[in-house]
Design a protein around this motif. Structure first.
Motif, PDB file in Angstrom:
ATOM      1  N   GLY A   1       1.310  -1.660   0.255  1.00 58.81           N
ATOM      2  CA  GLY A   1       0.001  -0.288   0.589  1.00 58.81           C
ATOM      3  C   GLY A   1       0.671   1.266  -0.080  1.00 58.81           C
ATOM      4  O   GLY A   1       0.428   2.601  -0.251  1.00 58.81           O
ATOM      5  N   ARG A   2       1.926   1.294   0.595  1.00 64.85           N
ATOM      6  CA  ARG A   2       3.333   2.570   0.130  1.00 64.85           C
ATOM      7  C   ARG A   2       4.234   1.643   0.355  1.00 64.85           C
ATOM      8  O   ARG A   2       4.931   0.421  -0.080  1.00 64.85           O
ATOM      9  CB  ARG A   2       2.670   2.950   1.619  1.00 64.85           C
ATOM     10  CG  ARG A   2       3.013   2.821   2.642  1.00 64.85           C
ATOM     11  CD  ARG A   2       2.878   3.118   4.146  1.00 64.85           C
ATOM     12  NE  ARG A   2       3.392   2.767   4.851  1.00 64.85           N
ATOM     13  CZ  ARG A   2       4.666   3.282   5.445  1.00 64.85           C
ATOM     14  NH1 ARG A   2       5.129   4.246   5.719  1.00 64.85           N
ATOM     15  NH2 ARG A   2       4.817   2.873   6.747  1.00 64.85           N
ATOM     16  N   THR A   3       5.204   2.845  -0.603  1.00 65.38           N
ATOM     17  CA  THR A   3       6.156   2.230  -0.842  1.00 65.38           C
ATOM     18  C   THR A   3       7.017   2.561   0.092  1.00 65.38           C
ATOM     19  O   THR A   3       7.430   2.691   1.002  1.00 65.38           O
ATOM     20  CB  THR A   3       7.172   3.635  -1.593  1.00 65.38           C
ATOM     21  OG1 THR A   3       6.205   4.109  -2.583  1.00 65.38           O
ATOM     22  CG2 THR A   3       8.497   3.297  -2.003  1.00 65.38           C
ATOM     23  N   ALA A   4       8.034   0.753  -0.077  1.00 68.34           N
ATOM     24  CA  ALA A   4       9.093   0.216   0.954  1.00 68.34           C
ATOM     25  C   ALA A   4      10.197  -0.764   0.139  1.00 68.34           C
ATOM     26  O   ALA A   4      10.381  -0.922  -0.783  1.00 68.34           O
ATOM     27  CB  ALA A   4       8.032  -0.872   1.588  1.00 68.34           C
ATOM     28  N   ARG A   5      10.853   0.364   1.259  1.00 64.58           N
ATOM     29  CA  ARG A   5      12.717   0.504   0.718  1.00 64.58           C
ATOM     30  C   ARG A   5      13.406   0.311   1.956  1.00 64.58           C
ATOM     31  O   ARG A   5      13.328   1.452   2.978  1.00 64.58           O
ATOM     32  CB  ARG A   5      13.080   1.663  -0.584  1.00 64.58           C
ATOM     33  CG  ARG A   5      12.873   2.565  -0.469  1.00 64.58           C
ATOM     34  CD  ARG A   5      13.032   3.622  -1.151  1.00 64.58           C
ATOM     35  NE  ARG A   5      13.841   3.677  -1.935  1.00 64.58           N
ATOM     36  CZ  ARG A   5      15.306   4.242  -1.555  1.00 64.58           C
ATOM     37  NH1 ARG A   5      16.014   5.240  -0.806  1.00 64.58           N
ATOM     38  NH2 ARG A   5      15.769   4.073  -2.356  1.00 64.58           N
ATOM     39  N   TYR A   6      14.023  -0.925   2.012  1.00 61.69           N
ATOM     40  CA  TYR A   6      15.595  -0.678   2.652  1.00 61.69           C
ATOM     41  C   TYR A   6      14.323  -0.493   4.225  1.00 61.69           C
ATOM     42  O   TYR A   6      14.296   0.161   5.303  1.00 61.69           O
ATOM     43  CB  TYR A   6      16.288   0.331   3.014  1.00 61.69           C
ATOM     44  CG  TYR A   6      16.855   0.000   1.464  1.00 61.69           C
ATOM     45  CD1 TYR A   6      17.464  -1.284   1.458  1.00 61.69           C
ATOM     46  CD2 TYR A   6      17.253   0.740   1.003  1.00 61.69           C
ATOM     47  CE1 TYR A   6      18.655  -1.533   0.492  1.00 61.69           C
ATOM     48  CE2 TYR A   6      17.597   0.695  -0.557  1.00 61.69           C
ATOM     49  CZ  TYR A   6      19.248  -0.444  -0.648  1.00 61.69           C
ATOM     50  OH  TYR A   6      19.113  -0.152  -1.661  1.00 61.69           O
ATOM     51  N   ILE A   7      12.921  -1.869   4.475  1.00 65.29           N
ATOM     52  CA  ILE A   7      12.385  -1.234   5.713  1.00 65.29           C
ATOM     53  C   ILE A   7      13.488  -1.631   7.400  1.00 65.29           C
ATOM     54  O   ILE A   7      13.986  -2.682   6.598  1.00 65.29           O
ATOM     55  CB  ILE A   7      11.160  -2.067   6.009  1.00 65.29           C
ATOM     56  CG1 ILE A   7      10.092  -1.879   4.603  1.00 65.29           C
ATOM     57  CG2 ILE A   7      10.860  -1.881   6.974  1.00 65.29           C
ATOM     58  CD1 ILE A   7       9.232  -3.045   4.681  1.00 65.29           C
ATOM     59  N   GLU A   8      13.393  -0.890   8.064  1.00 65.14           N
ATOM     60  CA  GLU A   8      14.811  -1.262   8.993  1.00 65.14           C
ATOM     61  C   GLU A   8      13.232  -2.064   9.904  1.00 65.14           C
ATOM     62  O   GLU A   8      12.182  -1.941   9.822  1.00 65.14           O
ATOM     63  CB  GLU A   8      14.782   0.340   9.506  1.00 65.14           C
ATOM     64  CG  GLU A   8      15.192   1.431   8.785  1.00 65.14           C
ATOM     65  CD  GLU A   8      16.984   1.109   8.426  1.00 65.14           C
ATOM     66  OE1 GLU A   8      17.377  -0.013   9.532  1.00 65.14           O
ATOM     67  OE2 GLU A   8      17.571   1.659   8.058  1.00 65.14           O
TER      68      GLU A   8
END
Length: 286
Positions: free
Chosen positions: A136-143
């Motif tokens: 549902g939302r942009t996900a990059r390198y989730i911590e």
């Protein structure tokens, strides 16, 4: 909410399944489609909720109306292989140390009740019921200190149809056995994440010609949904409307004794996941 798309292939309109579980409501006066743009727009989703709660959405006549895939213009379908303990065991595979990632092309996605085509020269077409995650939302390198589930718009039933000879015996990666035409029925609904408080507490079932073949639980996943989303975001950017198929439980044809009961034209496959709906496909030769 249970969001869906109905109508002839390529001309679907957005709809909502009422809380009564039977009445379809037309969303085309509010939104253009159910796609990544909508799923990333909290205000648009809020308008849908408000209109539904106020009883302002017109009813749709469901009889004879085809259900399409619940998400339009999917950017990519990321798949996780060997992600259930019992499925890894039945196929004789080691439990993977990290998620096994492969792709299906977005054009493999069809409606939940559309015909599935057995590929030409196929001898080992197989079934796999899977929990699909829609971003549902942009996900990059989730911590590590973030909640990966906050990036999830909702969940759906997916059928990861696979041709095992093409996948395993024809060299290279798995792609040849995973990307045949019609090999990813999706839906019937996109169930928003608020209606699935625990994605690790879902029952998955699949029948072939009325015989129960798969009867598993997402609790048996080796890598739970949150870890899958976090992990995948380390290697690629996930965009709204992208789909992740999160693996299948035991009971596939590949894991059964010889002669393995692979699918043939004329077979009927039905599958369901708790709260996410049910699919039914008749198989025909390509």
């Amino acid at each position: 909410m249970k969001l869906l798309r109905v109508g002839t292939a390529g001309a679907e309109r957005p709809a909502l399944l009422d809380q009564d579980g039977t009445t379809l409501r037309d969303l085309s006066g509010l939104v253009a489609d159910i796609d990544g743009e909508l799923l990333a727009d909290a205000s648009a989703l809020a308008r849908i909720r408000a209109a539904a709660d106020a009883g302002e959405l017109p009813a749709l006549e469901a009889d004879g109306l085809r259900t399409g895939a619940p998400v339009a213009r999917i950017g990519k379908v990321v798949c996780i292989g060997l992600n259930y303990h019992d499925h890894a065991a039945e196929t004789g595979a080691d439990v993977p140390a990290e998620p096994v990632v492969f792709f299906k092309a977005a054009d493999t996605v069809v409606g939940p009740n559309d015909t599935v085509l057995v590929p030409r020269r196929s001898r080992k077409t197989d079934w796999e019921v899977e929990l699909a995650v829609v971003i549902g939302r942009t996900a990059r390198y989730i911590e590590d200190d973030e909640d990966p589930l906050s990036y999830v718009a909702g969940y759906a039933v997916a059928h990861d149809v696979s041709e095992r000879e093409f996948q395993i015996e024809r060299g290279g990666t798995w792609d040849k056995g995973k990307n045949c035409e019609t090999f990813n029925p999706l839906g019937p609904w996109l169930v928003t994440a608020d209606e699935v408080p625990d994605p690790q507490a879902l029952s998955l079932k699949l029948w072939v010609n009325g015989e129960l073949k798969q009867n598993g639980s997402s609790a048996d996943q080796i890598f739970p949904v949150a870890e899958v989303v976090r992990y995948v975001s380390q290697f690629m950017t996930l965009y709204p409307g992208d789909v992740i198929n999160t693996g299948t439980p035991a009971g596939v044809a590949l894991g059964q004794p010889e002669p393995k009961p692979f699918l043939r034209a004329g077979d009927v496959v039905e599958l369901e996941i708790d709260g996410l709906g049910r699919q039914r496909q008749e198989l025909k030769d390509a």
